[in-house]
Design an enzyme around this catalytic site. Structure first.
Site, PDB file in Angstrom:
ATOM      1  CD  GLU A  71      -3.128  -0.671   0.105  1.00 56.42           C
ATOM      2  OE1 GLU A  71      -3.212   0.480  -0.378  1.00 56.42           O
ATOM      3  OE2 GLU A  71      -3.901  -1.595  -0.229  1.00 56.42           O
ATOM      4  CG  ASP A 102      -7.065   5.230  -0.583  1.00 60.67           C
ATOM      5  OD1 ASP A 102      -8.200   5.282  -0.077  1.00 60.67           O
ATOM      6  OD2 ASP A 102      -6.842   4.753  -1.711  1.00 60.67           O
TER       7      ASP A 102
END
Length: 141
Positions: free
Chosen positions: A51, A69
């Site tokens: 990520e 995000d």
């Protein structure tokens, strides 16, 4: 000269803090200290690697729905945290998205664990890289 010195000091104070990049073992040890079960640490490390490359201050590019995000686990601001621009959020973790961008990963870990408890590991698109057998984290301790 005095004005230049004052300007330099002001800019230094206004500059954002340097972010840290953890490594797999440092993340595992920190998450263990925060109460994450040891049998989950390899999965969390894999998710963080894919990520954010273990970086704490990452804000991802704008998603197709206009959300972003945040942090080491790339937690979405539409559902989980309140963005500073005041945009609507369900804010299920009851925190500012900026709280996910600090070197202290406590808020990121707590929110990520809440997401995992509600939605499972598949809440992260990178789960496909982390669903199989992973290297042990035992050597980290």
């Amino acid at each position: 000269m005095k004005a230049l010195a004052c300007l330099t000091i002001a800019l230094a104070l206004a500059a954002p803090a340097l972010s840290i990049t953890l490594d797999r073992c440092r993340l595992a040890r920190e998450m263990s200290r925060l109460g994450v079960p040891r049998d989950q640490l390899a999965r969390w490390a894999c998710i963080a690697e894919h990520e954010s490359s273990y970086r704490t201050h990452i804000k991802g590019p704008t998603n197709s729905n206009g959300s972003n995000d945040y942090g080491i686990f790339q937690i979405n601001n539409y559902y989980w945290c309140q963005p500073s621009n005041g945009r609507f959020s369900h804010n299920e973790c009851k925190l500012s998205c900026d709280a996910l961008l600090t070197d202290d990963i406590t808020n990121s870990v707590r929110c990520a664990r809440k997401i995992q408890a509600r939605q499972g590991w598949k809440a992260w698109a990178t789960w496909k890289y982390c669903s199989g057998t992973l290297p042990s984290i035992d050597s980290c301790f």
